[in-house]
Motif scaffolding. Structure first.
Motif, PDB file in Angstrom:
ATOM      1  N   ASN A 137       0.827  -1.212   0.000  1.00 51.22           N
ATOM      2  CA  ASN A 137       0.000   0.000   0.000  1.00 51.22           C
ATOM      3  C   ASN A 137       0.861   1.262   0.000  1.00 51.22           C
ATOM      4  O   ASN A 137       0.534   2.253  -0.668  1.00 51.22           O
ATOM      5  N   PRO A 195      -1.576  -2.740  -5.125  1.00 53.49           N
ATOM      6  CA  PRO A 195      -2.644  -3.422  -4.386  1.00 53.49           C
ATOM      7  C   PRO A 195      -2.099  -4.359  -3.322  1.00 53.49           C
ATOM      8  O   PRO A 195      -1.109  -5.073  -3.547  1.00 53.49           O
ATOM      9  N   GLU A 232     -11.215  -2.525  -2.850  1.00 56.22           N
ATOM     10  CA  GLU A 232     -10.239  -1.532  -2.375  1.00 56.22           C
ATOM     11  C   GLU A 232     -10.525  -0.154  -2.985  1.00 56.22           C
ATOM     12  O   GLU A 232     -10.338   0.878  -2.333  1.00 56.22           O
ATOM     13  N   ASN A 289     -10.870 -10.773   6.762  1.00 60.53           N
ATOM     14  CA  ASN A 289      -9.564 -10.134   6.575  1.00 60.53           C
ATOM     15  C   ASN A 289      -8.572 -10.488   7.671  1.00 60.53           C
ATOM     16  O   ASN A 289      -7.358 -10.404   7.469  1.00 60.53           O
ATOM     17  N   LYS A 310      -5.351  -2.046 -11.364  1.00 58.41           N
ATOM     18  CA  LYS A 310      -5.286  -0.836 -10.532  1.00 58.41           C
ATOM     19  C   LYS A 310      -5.117   0.439 -11.367  1.00 58.41           C
ATOM     20  O   LYS A 310      -5.875   1.398 -11.186  1.00 58.41           O
TER      21      LYS A 310
END
Length: 392
Positions: free
Chosen positions: A22, A27, A134, A271, A378
């Motif tokens: 990050n 990603p 995300e 998660n 992304k």
């Protein structure tokens, strides 16, 4: 008890890798996938893909797809059903024809080459769902088209796999396990989707309302997981990926008043434990055995694995009226390969269609395409989302 140490190691390393990814603008799933490669048989060999890791990974992909369904808009999915089918069909034709042709030119027999094309016809949308989540892009028309196309893609993959098994049988080649006739498989899947309609319309709302009346802590969350795991199990029984069943379970529960509550409860659970193990397990599949002797085949097939989905699905999106930016997002969102590709490759290997070296090469190409997919998706999303905000 050794598995607890393994699980602890995975969670520590994926948390650190996700943090670094990050910070670098990559990603988080890429960091988690790379951890699987580093600590797995490909490099350090600290962790092997045993039954417990597989179990946690299977739960992880089910929870991830349940969350994807929970955040999806059913009306938007239905609105873009036709584009999704066109995208899925176009995205299957390109890899079957092009990768099959290249494999035949490389020296594989026609039936082996066709089998390789079928291996790379399937999409694993789980990775793309993580990136779409995300970027909060699941409830866009592009996100809806990717999700719908992934469902259609899975069905087409099952049909192609059944046809290939029938073709192998006609050639006198034995395949592992017992496989029902194609007509029976299709009938089961039609019944599954009929049951899904009933679940969304009546069953899930009734069960969720009933759970609220139970004198039990977290009864609503428990009921949602019962629906999720039950649908994943039924999907697996009829020959679909369990992830597809979990996705529809998420859609069903999302159409009840408990959507926000469940997102807050289920997402931390996934998660915290299961989803990181799933991403690591993808990397654990990779080995570097026979790499040297098949290096150029791996490179060429990896490039084709990415391009055939990007161009095939992107072209399908363009045919349906999407602009170039949206078509690129849809194409990149369909690049990742997964469960169906691995299953098909395994059947070909067990049937004697592929040597150990060729089988290792196919698995490596599947992993590489899966790792590369978020890197393409992304920047495409970064280009798409500001344009949407500007229009809004």
């Amino acid at each position: 008890m050794a598995f607890l140490g393994t699980l602890c190691l995975i969670l520590v390393l994926t948390t650190l890798a996700g943090n670094f990814a990050n910070r670098l603008g990559v990603p988080a799933v890429i960091g988690e996938l790379l951890i699987g490669i580093v600590i797995g048989p490909a490099m350090l060999n600290w962790v092997q893909l045993n039954s417990l890791v597989n179990l946690f990974a299977d739960i992880g992909v089910v929870v991830l797809m349940f969350l994807g369904g929970l955040e999806s808009n059913l009306q938007l999915l239905m609105k873009y059903l036709r584009p999704a089918i066109v995208v899925a069909t176009s995205g299957v034709i390109f890899p079957v024809l092009l990768m099959g042709a290249v494999s035949w030119w490389w020296g594989f027999t026609p039936i082996e080459a066709l089998f390789i094309g079928v291996i790379f016809s399937a999409t694993s949308v789980s990775i793309s769902v993580a990136v779409l989540k995300e970027f909060h892009a699941l409830q866009t028309r592009e996100g809806a088209t990717i999700l719908g196309a992934a469902v259609a893609d899975d069905i087409i993959g099952v049909i192609l796999l059944s046809l290939m098994i029938s073709l192998l049988a006609s050639q006198g080649i034995e395949t592992a396990g017992s496989h029902p006739a194609l007509g029976w498989v299709l009938a089961e899947q039609v019944a599954f989707f009929g049951g899904t309609y009933l679940l969304v319309k009546w069953i899930a709302p009734y069960l969720m309302h009933l759970s609220e009346r139970l004198v039990m802590a977290s009864s609503v969350t428990i009921m949602s997981m019962v629906i999720c795991l039950g649908m994943a199990w039924l999907a697996d029984i009829v020959g679909l990926s369990g992830a597809i069943g979990a996705f529809f379970a998420g859609i069903a529960v999302a159409n009840t008043p408990y959507r926000e509550t469940l997102a807050d409860h289920v997402e931390p659970l996934g998660n915290a434990v299961f989803i990181p193990v799933f991403f690591v397990s993808v990397g654990l599949n990779m080995t570097l055995a026979h790499l040297g002797e098949n290096l150029w085949l791996i490179v060429i097939l990896t490039v084709l694995a990415c391009l055939t989905k990007l161009v095939g699905c992107g072209l399908g999106a363009r045919i349906c009226g999407f602009n170039l930016t949206s078509s690129t997002v849809i194409g990149t969102g369909m690049i990742a390969r997964g469960e169906m590709g691995l299953i098909t490759a395994q059947i070909g290997h067990q049937a004697g269609l592929m040597s150990n070296a060729s089988y290792s090469a196919m698995i490596l190409v599947i992993i590489l395409a899966t790792v590369l997919a978020p890197l393409f998706l992304k920047p495409a999303l970064k280009q798409l989302l500001p344009a949407k905000k500007a229009v809004a």
